[in-house]
Motif scaffolding. Structure first.
Motif, PDB file in Angstrom:
ATOM      1  N   PHE A 188       0.835  -1.383   0.196  1.00  0.00           N
ATOM      2  CA  PHE A 188       0.486   0.021  -0.077  1.00  0.00           C
ATOM      3  C   PHE A 188       0.702   1.234  -0.057  1.00  0.00           C
ATOM      4  O   PHE A 188       0.439   2.359  -0.526  1.00  0.00           O
ATOM      5  CB  PHE A 188      -0.888   0.626   1.491  1.00  0.00           C
ATOM      6  CG  PHE A 188      -1.781   1.233   1.018  1.00  0.00           C
ATOM      7  CD1 PHE A 188      -2.771   1.203  -0.088  1.00  0.00           C
ATOM      8  CD2 PHE A 188      -2.332   2.056   2.321  1.00  0.00           C
ATOM      9  CE1 PHE A 188      -3.852   2.168  -0.303  1.00  0.00           C
ATOM     10  CE2 PHE A 188      -2.776   2.957   2.179  1.00  0.00           C
ATOM     11  CZ  PHE A 188      -3.763   3.074   1.056  1.00  0.00           C
ATOM     12  N   GLN A 189       2.157   1.454   1.068  1.00  0.00           N
ATOM     13  CA  GLN A 189       2.931   2.635   0.208  1.00  0.00           C
ATOM     14  C   GLN A 189       3.515   2.661  -0.378  1.00  0.00           C
ATOM     15  O   GLN A 189       3.114   3.954  -1.116  1.00  0.00           O
ATOM     16  CB  GLN A 189       3.820   1.818   1.958  1.00  0.00           C
ATOM     17  CG  GLN A 189       5.157   3.477   1.992  1.00  0.00           C
ATOM     18  CD  GLN A 189       5.773   2.893   2.687  1.00  0.00           C
ATOM     19  OE1 GLN A 189       5.635   3.329   4.123  1.00  0.00           O
ATOM     20  NE2 GLN A 189       7.459   2.237   3.406  1.00  0.00           N
ATOM     21  N   PHE A 190       3.861   1.317  -1.651  1.00  0.00           N
ATOM     22  CA  PHE A 190       4.347   1.330  -2.844  1.00  0.00           C
ATOM     23  C   PHE A 190       3.578   2.387  -3.633  1.00  0.00           C
ATOM     24  O   PHE A 190       3.858   3.179  -3.999  1.00  0.00           O
ATOM     25  CB  PHE A 190       4.625   0.517  -3.474  1.00  0.00           C
ATOM     26  CG  PHE A 190       5.118   0.182  -4.628  1.00  0.00           C
ATOM     27  CD1 PHE A 190       6.539   0.849  -4.227  1.00  0.00           C
ATOM     28  CD2 PHE A 190       4.696   0.505  -5.513  1.00  0.00           C
ATOM     29  CE1 PHE A 190       7.416   0.570  -5.552  1.00  0.00           C
ATOM     30  CE2 PHE A 190       5.699   0.498  -7.088  1.00  0.00           C
ATOM     31  CZ  PHE A 190       6.751   0.215  -6.552  1.00  0.00           C
ATOM     32  N   PHE A 191       2.200   2.223  -3.200  1.00  0.00           N
ATOM     33  CA  PHE A 191       0.483   3.369  -4.160  1.00  0.00           C
ATOM     34  C   PHE A 191       0.819   3.709  -3.637  1.00  0.00           C
ATOM     35  O   PHE A 191       0.784   5.044  -4.485  1.00  0.00           O
ATOM     36  CB  PHE A 191      -0.563   2.056  -3.538  1.00  0.00           C
ATOM     37  CG  PHE A 191      -0.783   1.083  -4.508  1.00  0.00           C
ATOM     38  CD1 PHE A 191      -1.146   0.744  -6.163  1.00  0.00           C
ATOM     39  CD2 PHE A 191      -1.217  -0.293  -4.017  1.00  0.00           C
ATOM     40  CE1 PHE A 191      -0.908   0.350  -6.595  1.00  0.00           C
ATOM     41  CE2 PHE A 191      -0.822  -1.432  -4.614  1.00  0.00           C
ATOM     42  CZ  PHE A 191      -0.964  -0.918  -5.746  1.00  0.00           C
ATOM     43  N   ILE A 192       0.748   4.788  -2.700  1.00  0.00           N
ATOM     44  CA  ILE A 192       1.269   5.688  -1.932  1.00  0.00           C
ATOM     45  C   ILE A 192       1.700   6.599  -1.926  1.00  0.00           C
ATOM     46  O   ILE A 192       1.738   7.879  -3.116  1.00  0.00           O
ATOM     47  CB  ILE A 192       0.548   6.066  -0.186  1.00  0.00           C
ATOM     48  CG1 ILE A 192      -0.566   4.960   0.342  1.00  0.00           C
ATOM     49  CG2 ILE A 192       0.921   7.281   0.353  1.00  0.00           C
ATOM     50  CD1 ILE A 192      -2.306   5.772  -0.977  1.00  0.00           C
ATOM     51  N   GLN A 246      -0.282   6.915 -10.439  1.00  0.00           N
ATOM     52  CA  GLN A 246       0.256   6.628 -11.173  1.00  0.00           C
ATOM     53  C   GLN A 246      -0.623   4.702 -12.121  1.00  0.00           C
ATOM     54  O   GLN A 246      -0.780   4.473 -10.834  1.00  0.00           O
ATOM     55  CB  GLN A 246       1.978   5.983 -11.282  1.00  0.00           C
ATOM     56  CG  GLN A 246       2.695   7.551 -11.325  1.00  0.00           C
ATOM     57  CD  GLN A 246       4.133   7.339 -10.604  1.00  0.00           C
ATOM     58  OE1 GLN A 246       4.588   6.554 -11.368  1.00  0.00           O
ATOM     59  NE2 GLN A 246       4.247   8.787  -9.626  1.00  0.00           N
ATOM     60  N   ILE A 247      -0.068   4.984 -12.875  1.00  0.00           N
ATOM     61  CA  ILE A 247      -0.072   3.415 -13.488  1.00  0.00           C
ATOM     62  C   ILE A 247       1.362   2.386 -13.257  1.00  0.00           C
ATOM     63  O   ILE A 247       2.183   2.896 -13.863  1.00  0.00           O
ATOM     64  CB  ILE A 247      -0.769   2.851 -14.456  1.00  0.00           C
ATOM     65  CG1 ILE A 247      -2.129   3.609 -15.427  1.00  0.00           C
ATOM     66  CG2 ILE A 247      -0.348   1.537 -15.123  1.00  0.00           C
ATOM     67  CD1 ILE A 247      -2.627   3.440 -16.248  1.00  0.00           C
ATOM     68  N   LEU A 248       0.938   1.635 -12.489  1.00  0.00           N
ATOM     69  CA  LEU A 248       2.085   0.761 -11.931  1.00  0.00           C
ATOM     70  C   LEU A 248       2.043  -0.628 -12.832  1.00  0.00           C
ATOM     71  O   LEU A 248       0.454  -1.516 -11.986  1.00  0.00           O
ATOM     72  CB  LEU A 248       1.835   0.106  -9.916  1.00  0.00           C
ATOM     73  CG  LEU A 248       2.486   1.886  -9.213  1.00  0.00           C
ATOM     74  CD1 LEU A 248       2.304   2.186  -8.474  1.00  0.00           C
ATOM     75  CD2 LEU A 248       3.721   2.436  -9.910  1.00  0.00           C
ATOM     76  N   THR A 249       2.969  -0.978 -13.363  1.00  0.00           N
ATOM     77  CA  THR A 249       3.147  -2.728 -14.266  1.00  0.00           C
ATOM     78  C   THR A 249       3.353  -3.643 -12.623  1.00  0.00           C
ATOM     79  O   THR A 249       3.486  -2.822 -11.367  1.00  0.00           O
ATOM     80  CB  THR A 249       4.118  -2.622 -14.767  1.00  0.00           C
ATOM     81  OG1 THR A 249       5.178  -2.657 -14.542  1.00  0.00           O
ATOM     82  CG2 THR A 249       3.619  -1.667 -15.875  1.00  0.00           C
ATOM     83  N   ARG A 253      -3.446   0.316 -10.251  1.00  0.00           N
ATOM     84  CA  ARG A 253      -3.193   2.459  -9.373  1.00  0.00           C
ATOM     85  C   ARG A 253      -3.981   2.254  -8.294  1.00  0.00           C
ATOM     86  O   ARG A 253      -5.476   1.600  -8.142  1.00  0.00           O
ATOM     87  CB  ARG A 253      -4.034   3.269 -11.113  1.00  0.00           C
ATOM     88  CG  ARG A 253      -3.663   4.364 -10.864  1.00  0.00           C
ATOM     89  CD  ARG A 253      -3.866   5.573 -11.766  1.00  0.00           C
ATOM     90  NE  ARG A 253      -5.519   4.995 -12.567  1.00  0.00           N
ATOM     91  CZ  ARG A 253      -5.643   6.018 -13.836  1.00  0.00           C
ATOM     92  NH1 ARG A 253      -4.834   7.010 -14.081  1.00  0.00           N
ATOM     93  NH2 ARG A 253      -6.159   5.638 -14.233  1.00  0.00           N
ATOM     94  N   VAL A 254      -3.905   3.582  -7.662  1.00  0.00           N
ATOM     95  CA  VAL A 254      -4.655   4.093  -6.677  1.00  0.00           C
ATOM     96  C   VAL A 254      -4.426   5.229  -7.047  1.00  0.00           C
ATOM     97  O   VAL A 254      -3.430   6.202  -7.124  1.00  0.00           O
ATOM     98  CB  VAL A 254      -3.917   3.740  -5.342  1.00  0.00           C
ATOM     99  CG1 VAL A 254      -4.713   4.595  -4.136  1.00  0.00           C
ATOM    100  CG2 VAL A 254      -3.772   2.082  -4.997  1.00  0.00           C
ATOM    101  N   LYS A 255      -5.746   6.290  -7.086  1.00  0.00           N
ATOM    102  CA  LYS A 255      -6.047   7.181  -7.570  1.00  0.00           C
ATOM    103  C   LYS A 255      -7.081   8.028  -6.803  1.00  0.00           C
ATOM    104  O   LYS A 255      -7.860   7.801  -5.867  1.00  0.00           O
ATOM    105  CB  LYS A 255      -5.931   7.620  -9.167  1.00  0.00           C
ATOM    106  CG  LYS A 255      -7.594   7.526  -9.158  1.00  0.00           C
ATOM    107  CD  LYS A 255      -8.482   7.753 -10.688  1.00  0.00           C
ATOM    108  CE  LYS A 255      -9.430   7.848 -11.121  1.00  0.00           C
ATOM    109  NZ  LYS A 255      -9.317   7.074 -11.941  1.00  0.00           N
ATOM    110  N   ILE A 256      -6.607   9.152  -6.498  1.00  0.00           N
ATOM    111  CA  ILE A 256      -7.400  10.390  -6.152  1.00  0.00           C
ATOM    112  C   ILE A 256      -8.529  10.835  -6.567  1.00  0.00           C
ATOM    113  O   ILE A 256      -8.302  11.181  -8.071  1.00  0.00           O
ATOM    114  CB  ILE A 256      -6.412  11.387  -5.042  1.00  0.00           C
ATOM    115  CG1 ILE A 256      -5.615  11.430  -4.304  1.00  0.00           C
ATOM    116  CG2 ILE A 256      -7.455  12.827  -4.719  1.00  0.00           C
ATOM    117  CD1 ILE A 256      -4.718  12.415  -3.664  1.00  0.00           C
TER     118      ILE A 256
END
Lengths: 222, 222
Positions: free
Chosen positions: A157-161, A166-169, A219-222
């Motif tokens: 989750f930290q990596f997402f934050i 960003q779209i993460l592969t 991806r995690v986005k606001i």
DNA sequence: CAGAATCGTAAAGATACATTAAAGGGTGGA
DNA sequence: TCCACCCTTTAATGTATCTTTACGATTCTG
């Protein structure tokens, strides 16, 4: 402006930079070696390390900082000759600069780093969740309780934050969190995504927070 | 700025530092030996001790201060040669510095220590406990008695209180309390967590106060 | 719409980690 | 000096977490 932990053994350049940064409004804690560095962790906003140091070298110090306090920006200073340093240096450092450099440039990079890490004490609103980025506490505003994550879940989750919007592969995610090569077809990551969704989403099967980008990643986005 | 109890037998360095610190706005009480030190305890905000002293050495003095007044920051000064001093020194001291050093650096460390020890007398309510942060007295409100901790337990709990609500890794905890490198797999910390829980928790096996964050470390939160 | 590719899910097995008790060693106080 | 207390170490046990696997669901493509 900011509290800078600056480790540099050479007295002339050390006092010069301390002065220069001080004049720019920063509070500089200058140490001539990494010993006793730990005491200043909680005090400093950013660390600037020379690569060549007596005793423990700058790399070890930097890695150590990142291990103990990952959310502290680290900027490495290295002599221009040691080109191969850069590669190793960049793997953990957030930025680096080769000597000689203009103090203006250093100051500018410090600004950038601080801004980049200033999501430190931010509070993000992600749908029904409130995320304190500093200590990564996650609060469900509707149920009004804190959500506990396990180690891997926390890292993921930290990596997402850290890479919000960003779209993460899958490769990026796996290699960022696990630190090893992603094998095509490995489902471990997916399962952990699932675990996260189980804890974070209202309806884990209709995810709002962690969206999947089919064929690429998440991806995690606001 | 602050009242400094400074114990140093060498006259030249002693008067030099007294001057330097004085110019920085501090009030310096300089003694040439530890005798009569006790009289100044209540007056001083911080103690700076040379390791090599005639009569009682700096270590003994420092330990004595910590015993009588644990909430007073102690900074040790030692000659660069005595490397092994550093290890022993750090176990009770809050910071140390090897001679020769820059007065700037000493001043900076004093600042940091003062800030770190500047506790306001808060009273925290942690479930059934009442914690006075100034002297770290812990009172069980239900049983209506004070809870006594041993040295390590005290230090450990203090570290939690200083970093309330933060998830602390085992590394941070071990290195913060023991002052030495945490060895992967060392169980000492865990055992002390257990001891603390034995004294603080209603049911040590169902901890409410010290929660464990599996894979990462522990946390005390309000 | 059928087939293929990709993703999601549940559950079992393996692993790593945390808990606990107990014993030995060290240290300081009486 | 001896004793008491505290700290550390060790080992056995228990348990949460991680990984693997197999299968089901969904989305894309021609």
């Amino acid at each position: 402006m900011a509290r800078i932990l600056y480790i540099e053994d050479e007295s002339d350049i050390g006092s010069w930079l301390k002065n220069d940064l001080g004049e720019r409004g920063h509070e500089v804690i200058w140490l001539q070696s990494g010993e006793g560095m730990e005491g200043y962790f909680s005090e400093a906003d950013i660390a600037i390390l020379d690569v060549m140091l007596p005793g423990l070298d700058g790399f070890s110090l930097g890695k150590r900082i990142k291990k103990v306090k990952n959310d502290m920006p680290v900027l490495m200073l290295s002599a221009r000759t040691a080109v191969e340093d850069k590669l190793e240096g960049l793997s953990f450092a957030d930025d680096y600069l080769t000597k000689p450099f203009q103090p203006d440039e250093l100051a500018a990079r410090i600004e950038v780093l601080l801004r980049r890490f200033q999501k430190n004490d931010q509070v993000l609103d992600l749908h029904h969740l409130q995320v304190h980025t500093k200590d990564l506490r996650i609060i469900d505003r509707e149920a009004d309780n804190e959500i506990q994550l396990t180690g891997k879940q926390y890292q993921l989750f930290q990596f997402f934050i850290r890479h919000l919007n960003q779209i993460l592969t899958k490769e990026q995610l796996y290699e960022g969190v696990w630190g090893e090569q992603y094998m095509e077809g490995d489902k471990t990551l997916m399962v952990h995504i699932r675990y996260l969704r189980e804890k974070l989403e209202k309806n884990p099967s209709r995810p709002e927070i962690i969206e999947t980008i089919r064929g690429i990643g998440y991806r995690v986005k606001i």
